[in-house]
Scaffold this motif. Structure first.
Motif, short mmCIF file in Angstrom:
data_model
loop_
_atom_site.label_atom_id
_atom_site.label_comp_id
_atom_site.label_asym_id
_atom_site.label_seq_id
_atom_site.Cartn_x
_atom_site.Cartn_y
_atom_site.Cartn_z
N GLU A 102 43.28 44.34 39.98
CA GLU A 102 43.01 43.08 39.27
C GLU A 102 44.03 42.11 39.95
O GLU A 102 43.50 40.77 40.21
N GLN A 103 45.25 42.34 40.24
CA GLN A 103 46.11 41.38 40.72
C GLN A 103 45.77 40.85 42.08
O GLN A 103 45.66 39.66 42.57
N GLU A 104 45.26 41.88 43.05
CA GLU A 104 45.13 41.76 44.58
C GLU A 104 43.79 41.19 44.60
O GLU A 104 43.55 40.33 45.67
N ARG A 164 45.75 47.74 37.47
CA ARG A 164 46.49 46.34 37.35
C ARG A 164 46.79 45.74 38.78
O ARG A 164 46.72 44.68 39.01
N VAL A 165 47.00 46.71 39.89
CA VAL A 165 47.29 46.06 41.09
C VAL A 165 46.02 45.58 41.70
O VAL A 165 45.94 44.63 42.23
N THR A 202 43.11 42.57 50.90
CA THR A 202 44.42 42.20 50.84
C THR A 202 45.40 42.93 51.60
O THR A 202 45.16 43.95 51.85
N CYS A 258 45.83 45.87 49.13
CA CYS A 258 44.58 46.60 48.58
C CYS A 258 43.66 46.55 49.49
O CYS A 258 43.22 45.32 50.13
N ASP A 305 40.25 34.58 39.27
CA ASP A 305 40.49 34.15 38.05
C ASP A 305 39.11 34.59 36.80
O ASP A 305 39.56 34.82 35.84
#
Length: 226
Positions: A38-40, A35-36, A174, A177, A44
């Motif tokens: 995917e967010q970082e 999840r981290v 990022t 990450c 989209d």
């Protein structure tokens, strides 16, 4: 983690007790790690599988700030074997709060004669160092600078580096990450155990030759990096 490496400043019983925090902490669940990521890292329009062809749910190591997983990128991103470093969610304020508490404790014993080190100053410096540990963009930039320094002579000519260091993967870094080249190996902290496992005497001539070559390479690398 930081304290465990500073045997020059802290008693050995503390550095040894804390040494396990470098890569043996309880890991984050793989689902949270993904999840981290995917967010970082993902745009989209991307899915996890668009970036990673393979992803090992078991971490290579789990430390206080982040943990690292081995993975393989898709052909779109070069198809290389990589290491993915993922920061623990909300760890920054927690650890900075811990340092603030240590500074408060240290301030109360600054003038105690039996404590020869001013730990308030030590923890203040650690606080500055720790702040940089949370920013993987800065870390990636430092990795690139070190690699360039090791691969170049003082005259600016290309050369064979004394040590090989991993590089971050472009467009996959990022603040929380970072994807970098995967390099197989054994941590120096476990070199003795690895030698014994392979039937090599840690005090024998082979080990002494390895130690001299390693020291020479590290000295050369340090000289080029300062």
């Amino acid at each position: 983690q930081i304290i465990s490496a500073r045997v020059d400043l802290f008693p050995r019983q503390y550095t040894e007790a804390l040494s396990g925090m470098t890569d043996y902490l309880d890991p984050m669940p793989a689902a949270l790690v993904k999840r981290v990521i995917e967010q970082e890292l993902l745009t989209d329009s991307e899915t996890f599988e668009d970036v990673f062809a393979e992803f090992d749910p078991e971490p290579l190591g789990a430390a206080s700030i982040a943990q690292v997983h081995r993975a393989r990128l898709t052909a779109k991103y070069g198809g290389a074997d990589v290491a993915v470093k993922v920061q623990r969610p909300a760890i920054e304020p927690k650890l900075l709060g811990d340092i603030a508490n240590l500074k408060t404790l240290a301030k109360g014993v600054r003038n105690v004669p039996s404590i020869p080190v001013d730990y308030y100053v030590v923890f203040s410096e650690l606080e500055k160092q720790l702040a940089d540990e949370f920013d993987f963009i800065k870390e990636a930039s430092a990795m690139e600078r070190v690699s360039a320094a090791l691969s170049t002579t003082i005259d600016g000519e290309p050369c064979t580096p004394p040590l090989r260091t991993p590089l971050p993967v472009a467009n996959l870094v990022t603040r929380r990450c970072m994807v970098m080249e995967y390099m197989d190996g054994v941590p120096l902290s476990r070199a003795k155990a690895e030698m014994e496992k392979r039937g090599i005497d840690p005090d024998g001539p082979e080990s002494q030759l390895f130690a001299r070559r390693l020291l020479r390479a590290l000295t050369d690398a340090f000289g080029r990096s300062i």
